[in-house]
Design an enzyme around this catalytic site. Structure first.
Site: not given
Length: 350
Positions: A74, A194-195, A197, A240, A333
């Site tokens: 991070w 990160n990810e 959505r 993702e 991941e």
């Protein structure tokens, strides 16, 4: 997932150290316990905070010995003003402090100077670093701190991608990080989020509907922005790997009801095929947590669903998309439980 790779690396490091030893005659440099805390040579020891250079050196040396070439971690860690006193007392690392409708930067010894040391030490051990600018989830003070402090209570998660005030604040932080390390060859890539959505810990809205292109537009605008600051480092989404296949609906039957598959119906907001085609997205990323994503299918009586068959399909679909875009791909991941080592499982089927 909401857990960071750094946490996983810390867990790996703890495993390499071995179990704590009890008794008085403990050899030097063995980790022990005292009540609810860990100790090393009589002093408090808690590796996940990585608050000392010695901790950082130990972790990178173990990664080097394990053959690790890239660390994804991070590039953010934010707290609120009310948490500041506790953070200073505990030695917690933090880069942003939120108060009122903006954040203040911490570039001191408990802030970005620690990230400086991580980047510097990575190079010492021949490891490249991927830095993510923020988190889709609340962990480590992610995107929803921007939403709560700038847009206010009651807003949906997807305003992060469209509210001009939020975008400006995010870009101010991105510019700070990029300008700090853009001349460092220890950085492998920048990661936009990160990810990302349509929804996070907050719900999404109908504005971020399948086919709206909201997240795709945000990926384009932010990757273009980063490229304007840094012409050399790679840029990726950190997503993702959700697909949007409106002409080829994917789903499954469960208790007599057909369920549209979230990984393919566009509800997440990503369109992996289209996102990977963006000019300033240099490589693709995807994640895999099938037992969390399909808990109703991961049962002994589901003969048409196995982790192996699903995983092989997921890998192939992303590999095909990357081949079409002529860009590299990172399986960033992954996790399974109840099957031994996740790494061994995915390596066997990759």
């Amino acid at each position: 997932m909401r857990l960071s790779l750094l946490s996983a690396l810390c867990a790996l490091a703890a495993a390499l150290v071995g179990p704590a030893l009890a008794g008085d005659a403990v050899p030097k440099d063995f980790v022990t316990t005292k009540g609810s805390r860990f100790e090393l040579n009589g002093k408090p020891f808690w590796l996940p905070l990585l608050t000392t250079q010695e901790d950082v050196e130990i972790t990178f040396k173990q990664m080097q010995d394990a053959g690790v070439k890239v660390l994804r971690t991070w590039g953010f860690n934010a707290i609120t003003e009310s948490e500041l006193a506790g953070a200073k007392k505990s030695g917690l690392t933090y880069y942003q402090v939120w108060d009122s409708s903006e954040w203040k930067l911490n570039d001191g010894p408990q802030g970005l100077q620690r990230l400086d040391k991580v980047v510097e030490t990575a190079g010492k051990y021949g490891i490249k670093v991927i830095l993510s600018f923020t988190n889709n989830w609340v962990g480590y003070g992610g995107s929803e701190l921007y939403i709560n402090w700038i847009a206010g209570a009651g807003k949906t998660h997807d305003v992060f991608y469209t509210d001009k005030r939020i975008v400006a604040s995010y870009q101010r932080y991105v510019k700070t990080i990029v300008n700090r390390y853009k001349n460092s060859s220890n950085i492998m890539a920048w990661e936009l989020m990160n990810e990302a959505r349509c929804l996070g810990d907050l719900p999404g809205s109908s504005q971020c509907a399948p086919g709206s292109g909201m997240l795709h537009t945000w990926y384009k605008e932010q990757s273009d922005f980063v490229r304007s600051l840094d012409p050399h480092h790679l840029i990726t989404t950190g997503g993702e790997g959700h697909f949007y296949w409106p002409k080829n609906p994917v789903g499954f039957w469960y208790n007599g009801t057909f369920i549209s598959d979230y990984n393919y119906n566009g509800q997440a907001g990503e369109d992996f095929d289209a996102d990977l085609q963006l000019k300033n997205i240099d490589f693709g990323t995807y994640h895999s947590y099938p037992q969390y994503w399909y808990p109703q299918l991961d049962t002994p009586d589901r003969q048409n669903f196995t982790l192996k068959s699903w995983g092989l399909g997921w890998i192939k679909q992303h590999a095909d998309a990357a081949k079409k875009a002529n860009k590299p791909l990172v399986f960033e991941e992954f996790g399974v439980f109840g099957l031994g080592s996740s790494i061994a499982f995915f390596s066997e089927h990759n």
